[in-house]
Design a protein around this motif. Structure first.
Motif, PDB file in Angstrom:
ATOM      1  N   ARG A  38      11.244  -7.324  25.933  1.00 30.05           N
ATOM      2  CA  ARG A  38      10.194  -6.596  25.210  1.00 30.05           C
ATOM      3  C   ARG A  38      10.683  -5.221  24.768  1.00 30.05           C
ATOM      4  O   ARG A  38      10.367  -4.762  23.657  1.00 30.05           O
ATOM      5  CB  ARG A  38       8.953  -6.449  26.101  1.00 30.05           C
ATOM      6  N   PHE A  39      11.430  -4.550  25.641  1.00 24.59           N
ATOM      7  CA  PHE A  39      11.963  -3.236  25.300  1.00 24.59           C
ATOM      8  C   PHE A  39      12.866  -3.328  24.069  1.00 24.59           C
ATOM      9  O   PHE A  39      12.750  -2.518  23.134  1.00 24.59           O
ATOM     10  CB  PHE A  39      12.733  -2.667  26.487  1.00 24.59           C
ATOM     11  N   GLN A  40      13.758  -4.299  24.049  1.00 24.12           N
ATOM     12  CA  GLN A  40      14.684  -4.426  22.918  1.00 24.12           C
ATOM     13  C   GLN A  40      13.951  -4.801  21.632  1.00 24.12           C
ATOM     14  O   GLN A  40      14.311  -4.334  20.550  1.00 24.12           O
ATOM     15  CB  GLN A  40      15.778  -5.445  23.243  1.00 24.12           C
ATOM     16  N   ARG A  41      12.911  -5.616  21.744  1.00 25.16           N
ATOM     17  CA  ARG A  41      12.117  -5.927  20.544  1.00 25.16           C
ATOM     18  C   ARG A  41      11.465  -4.662  20.002  1.00 25.16           C
ATOM     19  O   ARG A  41      11.452  -4.426  18.783  1.00 25.16           O
ATOM     20  CB  ARG A  41      11.037  -6.961  20.872  1.00 25.16           C
ATOM     21  N   LEU A  42      10.903  -3.848  20.908  1.00 21.58           N
ATOM     22  CA  LEU A  42      10.248  -2.617  20.482  1.00 21.58           C
ATOM     23  C   LEU A  42      11.244  -1.599  19.944  1.00 21.58           C
ATOM     24  O   LEU A  42      10.853  -0.670  19.229  1.00 21.58           O
ATOM     25  CB  LEU A  42       9.459  -2.011  21.643  1.00 21.58           C
TER      26      LEU A  42
END
Length: 523
Positions: A38-42
């Motif tokens: 999720r962090f990398q997507r954001l």
């Protein structure tokens, strides 16, 4: 990984061995991987996230036999529990892979044939110690002895002497390139795991038995139908299966080599010695990074069915809330080290930081805006104290937390975030907007709208950890989904756009209600 890295990101968990229902350790790894994804997507990267179940091997075959079932019946039931766990815990995988699937058998047989074509497989006889529970071979020098004189693996699992015809992989051939790989900065973290593996390889590598004939629950060896592949050959291949291997798919071209294999510390050897050697044999790039995290201990003890302290993560999620559980696991433990949990520590952490600090900040700020400003936001000029708070929060959310999350130092990143929350609460106490309603309503409006801005930043930053509750707060703040990335933190026009849109804040719903301590706990 640099902040400006926009390359595709492929993250995997170890696929779970479903000879029993999921425990908290399985949940911990899945949640950690989900936070990273999720962090990398954001951050703006195209992410592929894979997890699943590893369903072959002697351990599964014997467990099924004990229950009077076929291995496939056991695998179908137990894999379903792991899939249910991932869904319940809001784990945003792109592929949940099962090693019984036809495409995985095809991929495993393809990598076998390529290793054989490379001259790296030969038929011989295996005699040695094998741990069914670990599905691992051990040299005599690695074994321990129990108080009763029983031989045990380095993981304290029973081993048995095994003699059978076997195919062998020429692992010794790859000793030097593996040593060079392990010494490559960033390939294996934490450093303690790297040093262990370097020492193991420097001690000399022996060729690896990679097939079994004493049971038939597994992927058939091409051309040797009485052999099934050693479970780790087919298990590790799952990382390629999910991208369409052996076909030259767009996913293979885009996402391989994997950006990160996230695994438990007990299976580092398989992922940083055996797996890279297999890939070197078939001329495929090795993973960019492997991280071996620690164990999660129940009140300081490793979970064990014999002790009776195995915890169902779904029960914890039902009792304390999915996001509260996620936050605790990622916040409490320094990632890479062993950590401990109990119902009391989950409740205390969630109440202190999420309910009393962040949740209360949101509830009282939004309630005051609705009550004292009719929910209407206006343009304003921040004073020095307001600007200082906004900068403190911005630094924590757009610099400190992302920097630490990039290096998987989650607890450090969340510490920076919660300090920003504390700063907001201190600002509320100092500015006392409830008293400004009569004495200086204009100043009250500035204070409340300053806090509104900080809530938006805080909610965006903590999304990877508590995605459901963050989304709930951002919805209440009127922030569209298109404006919830980390890049949005640098958008100075978002607030004027929100004001001009005519957005009116309505009565807020509590984000993090307080939890009750369990009435009875184990001594």
């Amino acid at each position: 990984m640099a902040d400006t890295d926009t390359s595709p990101f492929y993250i995997t968990t170890a696929i779970n061995y479903p000879n029993g229902r999921p425990h908290i350790g399985h949940a911990y790894e899945g949640i950690a991987a989900d936070v990273i994804a999720r962090f990398q997507r954001l951050r703006g990267r195209k992410v592929r996230f894979q997890t699943g179940t590893d369903e072959h091997g002697l351990k599964m075959a014997r467990k099924a036999e004990e229950q009077g079932r076929t291995p496939r019946e056991l695998a179908d039931e137990m894999s379903g529990y792991f899939h249910e766990m991932d869904k319940k815990l809001n784990i945003s995988f792109d592929r949940f892979i099962r090693t019984v699937e036809p495409d995985h058998h095809r991929a495993s047989q393809a990598i076998w044939e390529r290793m054989e074509a490379a001259g790296d497989l030969y038929l011989d006889r295996y005699e040695g110690w094998y741990s069914i529970r670990d599905e691992a071979y051990y040299d005599e020098s690695e074994l321990k002895e129990s108080e009763g004189g029983e031989k045990l693996s380095p993981q304290d699992t029973p081993v048995e002497w095994t003699v059978e015809e076997s195919w062998f992989f020429r692992l010794s051939k790859y000793q030097q390139p593996l040593l060079e790989l392990l010494k490559t900065p960033g390939f294996l973290e934490p450093v303690s795991r790297r040093n262990e593996m370097i020492a193991f390889v420097e001690g000399g590598l022996r060729d690896l038995s990679v097939s079994r004939t004493s049971f038939d629950w597994g992927v058939k060896v091409p051309g040797s139908d009485n052999h099934v592949m050693y479970v780790w050959v087919d298990a590790l291949t799952n990382y390629l299966t999910g991208l369409g291997f052996p076909d030259e798919t767009p996913e293979m071209a885009e996402f391989w080599p994997a950006s990160l294999h996230l695994i438990g510390k007990d299976i580092v050897r398989f992922h940083t010695i055996y797996w890279p050697a297999f890939l070197m044999s078939v001329k495929l790039p090795v993973p960019k990074a492997v991280f071996g995290h620690g164990f999660l201990l129940n009140r300081g003890q490793k979970e064990s069915k014999s002790i009776g302290n195995v915890t169902d993560p779904l029960t914890l999620a039902d009792e304390y809330g999915v996001d509260n559980l996620r936050y605790f696991l990622i916040r409490e433990v320094a990632f890479g080290q062993d950590g401990s949990y109990s119902p009391e520590t989950i409740v205390n952490r969630a109440n202190a930081e999420l309910a009393n600090s962040f949740g209360n900040l949101a509830q009282r700020t939004l309630s005051m805006i609705v009550k004292n400003m009719d929910g209407v936001l206006k343009a304003f000029e921040p004073a020095e104290a307001d600007a200082a708070l906004l900068q403190t929060v911005r630094n924590a959310c757009s610099i400190d937390l992302p920097r630490e999350f990039e290096s998987l130092a989650f607890s450090v990143g969340i510490e920076a975030w919660i300090k920003a929350v504390y700063a907001c609460n201190q600002y509320v106490d100092e500015q006392a907007p409830w008293g400004l309603k009569k004495t200086d309503p204009d100043r009250m409006a500035v204070v409340l709208q300053t806090l509104f801005l900080t809530l938006r930043d805080l909610a965006i930053a903590i999304q990877p950890v508590v995605p459901e509750k963050s989304a709930m707060l951002l919805d209440q703040l009127g922030i569209p989904e298109s404006d919830r990335s980390f890049a949005a933190l640098d958008d100075s026009d978002w607030y004027p756009r929100l004001v001009e849109s005519g957005f009116i804040l309505t009565k807020p719903s509590p984000i993090f209600p307080r939890l009750d301590l369990p009435e009875e706990t184990d001594a």
